[in-house]
Scaffold this active site. Structure first.
Site, PDB file in Angstrom:
ATOM      1  N   ASN A   9       0.853  -0.968  -0.046  1.00 55.91           N
ATOM      2  CA  ASN A   9      -0.172   0.432  -0.017  1.00 55.91           C
ATOM      3  C   ASN A   9       0.831   1.241   0.125  1.00 55.91           C
ATOM      4  OD1 ASN A   9      -1.680   2.280   0.809  1.00 55.91           O
ATOM      5  ND2 ASN A   9      -2.631   1.260   2.511  1.00 55.91           N
ATOM      6  N   LYS A  11      -0.182   4.463  -0.564  1.00 52.75           N
ATOM      7  CA  LYS A  11      -0.563   4.763   0.304  1.00 52.75           C
ATOM      8  C   LYS A  11      -0.001   7.294  -0.741  1.00 52.75           C
ATOM      9  CE  LYS A  11       0.422   3.463   5.241  1.00 52.75           C
ATOM     10  NZ  LYS A  11       0.009   3.211   5.872  1.00 52.75           N
ATOM     11  N   HIS A  96      -9.626   1.451   5.303  1.00 58.13           N
ATOM     12  CA  HIS A  96      -7.820   1.454   5.398  1.00 58.13           C
ATOM     13  C   HIS A  96      -8.635   2.415   6.643  1.00 58.13           C
ATOM     14  CE1 HIS A  96      -3.991   2.625   6.390  1.00 58.13           C
ATOM     15  NE2 HIS A  96      -3.845   1.132   5.802  1.00 58.13           N
ATOM     16  N   GLU A  98      -6.863   4.764   7.756  1.00 53.93           N
ATOM     17  CA  GLU A  98      -6.381   6.233   7.810  1.00 53.93           C
ATOM     18  C   GLU A  98      -7.228   7.124   6.561  1.00 53.93           C
ATOM     19  OE1 GLU A  98      -2.863   5.651   5.364  1.00 53.93           O
ATOM     20  OE2 GLU A  98      -2.118   4.672   6.959  1.00 53.93           O
ATOM     21  N   GLU A 168      -5.218  -5.186  11.354  1.00 56.18           N
ATOM     22  CA  GLU A 168      -4.373  -3.939  11.591  1.00 56.18           C
ATOM     23  C   GLU A 168      -4.549  -3.210  12.128  1.00 56.18           C
ATOM     24  OE1 GLU A 168      -2.062  -2.401   7.092  1.00 56.18           O
ATOM     25  OE2 GLU A 168      -4.125  -1.374   7.515  1.00 56.18           O
ATOM     26  N   GLY A 174       2.697   1.997  10.653  1.00 60.43           N
ATOM     27  CA  GLY A 174       3.666   3.592  10.514  1.00 60.43           C
ATOM     28  C   GLY A 174       4.567   3.498  12.145  1.00 60.43           C
ATOM     29  N   SER A 214       3.534  -2.128  10.109  1.00 57.80           N
ATOM     30  CA  SER A 214       4.886  -2.593  10.775  1.00 57.80           C
ATOM     31  C   SER A 214       5.331  -3.737  10.378  1.00 57.80           C
ATOM     32  CB  SER A 214       5.297  -1.968  12.335  1.00 57.80           C
ATOM     33  OG  SER A 214       4.894  -0.449  11.796  1.00 57.80           O
ATOM     34  N   GLY A 235       2.799  -1.437   4.699  1.00 52.52           N
ATOM     35  CA  GLY A 235       2.819   0.175   4.036  1.00 52.52           C
ATOM     36  C   GLY A 235       4.036   1.218   3.989  1.00 52.52           C
TER      37      GLY A 235
END
Ligand code: PGA
Length: 253
Positions: A9, A11, A96, A98, A168, A174, A214, A235
C-alpha cells in the site's frame, strides 16, 4: 490452501518516475518466486493508468486505495469501479484505518463501497483493526466484531468469497510497533471465527486474512508463519523493492 498475498500500500507516496522504477525493480525481483506467492501493488490513483502497461500480463496485480460506490455522476473527486477496472485494477482497499480516521468513512459508506466492488468484480480488501485505547481497555474483539458486522454481515456466501480481509491494529501502522506473531495470530483466529459463524467453515477456510502494521523483512517470517495470517499489507516497507521483496523472501522461507 490459502496462498500468501504480499501487498504494498503505497499510500500518498511516489511520483511517476519513482513509481515506474520501483515497479520495474519489483517485477524483476519477483521472478524468482514463480507461483509461490501472489503480489499486489496499491499506488495512488494518478499512477494507476501509467503503471498498468508495465504490469499487464505479469503476476503483479494492481489495486486502488479507495473507491466510490456510485457508478458515475456528480461526485467530485470520486473514482468508480468502472474507472478502476479501466485503469487495470483488480483489487481495492475498503476501510483502511486512515480512510476511517482522516477521511471519516462511515460504516454505512464502507458497506456500500464493499458491495460496489464485489458487484463490479474488483476484489475488495476489507481492513479492520482496533486503536491502542481499545486494546488497552480490552475492547479489541468488540471493535472488530462491530467492524465485521456493520460491513460484512448479510453478504451471500458467493459475495464474501470474492473478498479478502486485512487485520491492521491501528497502533501498529507506521509506528514501528508490530503486534507479536502470537497476538496477531490470536486476533486473526478470532476474525476467522467470525467468518465461520456468519458464512460457515468452508468460506472461512478459503478467505484470506492479511496482517498489516509495520511489517518488515525482519518480522515477516514469524508473522506469516502463523496459521491464520495469509499475507501482508505493507505500507512503509513497500516503498523500496529491497524491503518489499525482502518481506516476500522471508515469508517464503
Ligand atoms: P505500515 O502500514 O506497514 O507502514 O505500518 C501498513 C498499512 O497501513 O497498510
Amino acid at each position: 490452501m490459502r496462498k500468501l498475498l504480499i501487498a504494498g500500500n503505497w499510500k500518498m507516496n511516489l511520483v511517476l518516475a519513482e513509481a515506474k522504477s520501483l515497479t520495474g525493480d519489483i517485477l524483476s525481483q519477483m521472478e524468482r518466486f514463480g507461483d509461490a506467492l501472489d503480489f499486489l501493488i496499491i499506488p495512488p490513483y494518478t499512477l494507476l493508468h501509467p503503471l498498468a502497461p508495465a504490469v499487464w500480463g505479469t503476476k503483479l496485480a494492481l489495486g486502488a486505495q479507495d473507491l466510490h460506490w456510485e457508478p458515475s455522476g456528480a461526485f467530485t473527486s470520486g473514482i468508480s469501479t468502472a474507472m478502476l477496472k479501466d485503469a487495470g485494477c483488480s483489487f481495492v482497499l475498503v476501510g483502511h484505518s486512515e480512510r476511517r480516521d482522516h477521511f471519516k468513512d462511515t460504516d454505512a459508506a464502507l458497506a456500500m463501497k464493499l458491495r460496489a466492488a464485489i458487484a463490479n468484480r474488483v476484489t475488495p480488501i476489507y481492513c479492520i483493526g482496533e486503536h491502542l485505547e481499545d486494546r488497552e481497555a480490552g475492547r479489541t474483539e468488540a471493535v472488530l466484531t462491530h467492524q465485521f458486522n456493520t460491513v460484512l454481515k448479510g453478504l451471500a456466501a458467493d459475495q464474501i468469497q470474492n473478498c479478502l480481509l486485512a487485520y491492521e491494529p491501528v497502533w501498529a501502522i507506521g509506528t514501528g510497533k508490530t503486534a507479536t506473531p502470537e497476538m496477531a495470530q490470536e486476533t486473526q483466529c478470532f476474525i476467522r471465527n467470525l467468518l465461520v459463524s456468519e458464512f460457515g467453515e468452508d468460506t472461512a477456510a478459503s478467505t484470506r486474512i492479511l496482517y498489516g502494521g509495520s511489517v518488515k523483512p525482519e518480522n515477516a517470517k514469524e508473522l506469516m508463519g502463523q496459521p491464520d495470517i495469509d499475507g501482508a499489507l505493507i505500507g512503509g516497507a513497500s516503498l523500496t523493492a529491497d524491503s518489499f521483496i525482502g518481506i516476500a523472501a522471508a515469508a517464503n522461507s
